[in-house]
Write an enzyme that holds these catalytic residues in place. Structure first.
Site, short mmCIF file in Angstrom:
data_model
loop_
_atom_site.label_atom_id
_atom_site.label_comp_id
_atom_site.label_asym_id
_atom_site.label_seq_id
_atom_site.Cartn_x
_atom_site.Cartn_y
_atom_site.Cartn_z
N HIS A 67 0.86 -1.18 0.00
CA HIS A 67 0.00 0.00 0.00
C HIS A 67 0.90 1.24 0.00
CE1 HIS A 67 -3.91 -1.87 1.79
NE2 HIS A 67 -3.29 -2.71 0.97
N GLU A 69 0.87 3.91 1.75
CA GLU A 69 1.28 4.37 3.08
C GLU A 69 2.44 3.55 3.62
OE1 GLU A 69 -1.82 3.58 1.95
OE2 GLU A 69 -3.32 4.28 3.38
N CYS A 97 -6.37 2.04 5.62
CA CYS A 97 -7.01 0.80 6.07
C CYS A 97 -6.44 0.41 7.43
CB CYS A 97 -6.77 -0.31 5.05
SG CYS A 97 -5.04 -0.86 4.99
N CYS A 100 -2.58 -0.15 7.38
CA CYS A 100 -1.84 1.10 7.28
C CYS A 100 -1.99 1.95 8.55
CB CYS A 100 -2.29 1.88 6.05
SG CYS A 100 -1.85 1.01 4.52
#
Length: 163
Positions: A67, A69, A97, A100
């Protein structure tokens, strides 16, 4: 007790630097879209300078943890030479999410600014409030809404093209 006892609420009007850094995060999101990943971008800023900028790479890497992040936090930690990012702000185009948000807490990120909310998987405000949960050992300041319409439109267009 965490290092930030009073998390912020939504910024009614984003500051000029927030707008500039979110614009850069949106550039990253567009890069993700170009290679078939969900268009999410993230930027880490420390002392007024960008130290990391990444976008989703799950499809490219075949890695469920790639991801924007997480990748940006990894790069930021490498840039500062340690994992504690207590003096950094993370800008991200979509509400983080649960994975993260956990990384944000573990990295001790001082502040998170996200654009669009994620009612299906958002773990900073929508479904959970992990990044500033008082039961955890760290709480980040949270601001959202900066360039939210632009980010949401990018995401809507991406998913509409795949239906």
């Amino acid at each position: 007790m965490g290092s930030n006892p009073t998390p912020s609420a939504m910024s009614a009007s984003p500051s000029v630097p927030d707008d500039v850094w979110m614009h850069r995060a949106l550039d990253e999101a567009r890069a993700a879209e170009r290679h078939g990943d969900v268009p999410v971008g993230a930027v880490v800023v420390r002392d007024g300078a960008m130290i990391a900028a990444r976008h989703n790479e799950r499809e490219v890497r075949g890695d469920p943890t790639a991801h924007a992040e997480v990748l940006a936090l990894r790069d930021a930690a490498a840039a500062v030479g340690h994992w504690r990012l207590h003096d950094c702000t993370l800008y991200v185009t979509l509400e983080p999410c649960a994975m993260c948000a956990g990384a944000i807490v573990n990295a001790r990120v001082a502040r998170v600014v996200y654009a669009a909310t994620d009612p299906k998987a958002g773990a900073v405000r929508s479904l959970y409030e992990i990044a500033d949960d008082p039961r955890l050992n760290h709480r980040a300041l949270i601001d959202h809404g900066c360039r939210a319409d632009e980010s949401a439109a990018l995401l809507r267009a991406f998913f509409a093209a795949r239906r």
